[in-house]
Enzyme design. Structure first.
Site, PDB file in Angstrom:
ATOM      1  N   SER A  26       0.865  -1.210   0.034  1.00  0.00           N
ATOM      2  CA  SER A  26       0.104   0.158  -0.092  1.00  0.00           C
ATOM      3  C   SER A  26       0.829   1.357   0.106  1.00  0.00           C
ATOM      4  CB  SER A  26      -0.803   0.181   1.304  1.00  0.00           C
ATOM      5  OG  SER A  26      -0.120   0.126   2.410  1.00  0.00           O
ATOM      6  N   LYS A  93       0.888   5.048   6.692  1.00  0.00           N
ATOM      7  CA  LYS A  93       0.387   5.974   5.589  1.00  0.00           C
ATOM      8  C   LYS A  93       0.954   7.324   5.594  1.00  0.00           C
ATOM      9  CE  LYS A  93      -2.907   3.017   4.754  1.00  0.00           C
ATOM     10  NZ  LYS A  93      -2.988   2.024   3.355  1.00  0.00           N
TER      11      LYS A  93
END
Length: 233
Positions: A26, A93
């Site tokens: 990701s 993230k």
């Protein structure tokens, strides 16, 4: 001597820096599956705040996992000391918006704007990815963060939770630390620098997270990809 060494390691894990593993793609190409990170837990201490562009490791309970139960005191202590497995509630993230920011995406041209300024994400976005195929227009609440993966086509992030409790916004209090270094494998050794593109947004609105006022936002759309994007190692 062995006891002192073990105590020092536990204290380092608890208060200074902790190792984490990356199990999914990701955050490619910034982070690769299997990379080992060292997370700086003092980055936001002593009055510091999370900044736009930082890569952060956080506990997703209450945001990415809105219905998950909080761990007990004993489990939290073991995790703090690095003796418990963080499991599927730990994510990594990039911060796109901080408290008070208005973050938008039309979902057609894929461009993301922060406080009306187009964000140039070419330095870290996965090659061939659009910044966002999901349309949204949100104001990040005070003390919270909007976070996205660098590989937008393979990341479940704030966009996927816009209609859920918490809206996908991550509380600053849930941030474990800033990912500063990739230390394994040897060929991936690097420091993670904050992209220069965020300087223009800072110049337009220089406030830091926790110092602005903002209400919740709303948005629509879904994304795909990995579920847990950062796992404690």
């Amino acid at each position: 001597m062995v006891g002192v060494a073990v105590l020092l390691v536990l204290l380092l894990n608890a208060f200074v820096m902790r190792p984490f593993g990356v199990p999914s793609g990701s955050m490619e190409n910034t982070l690769q599956p299997g990379d080992r990170l060292v997370v700086n837990q003092l980055a936001y201490s002593f009055g510091g705040h999370v900044r736009r562009g930082d890569v952060v490791v956080f506990d997703g309970i209450g945001s990415f996992l809105p219905y998950a139960a909080e761990p007990g005191a004993g489990e939290r202590l073991l995790d703090r000391l690095g003796l418990a497995w963080g499991g599927d509630s730990i994510y990594v993230k990039r911060v796109i918006g901080v408290g008070g920011d208005r973050v938008t995406s039309a979902g057609t041209d894929g461009r993301i704007t922060v406080n009306g300024m187009p964000l140039d994400e070419s330095a870290y976005l996965y090659p061939g990815d659009m910044p966002s195929r999901v349309a949204f227009d949100v104001v990040v609440p005070s003390g919270k963060l909007l976070v996205l993966g660098d590989h937008r086509g393979a990341s479940r992030d704030s966009r996927d939770h816009l209609g859920e409790p918490g809206g996908g916004f991550v509380p600053e209090s849930k941030v474990i630390g800033r990912a500063d270094w990739v230390v394994y494998p040897i060929g991936h050794w690097t420091s993670l620098e904050r992209p220069a593109a965020f300087a223009a947004v800072d110049a337009a609105r220089p406030h830091l997270a926790g110092q602005a006022h903002g209400g919740g936002g709303s948005g629509t759309g879904t994304g795909g990809g990995m579920g847990s994007d950062g796992q404690q190692g």
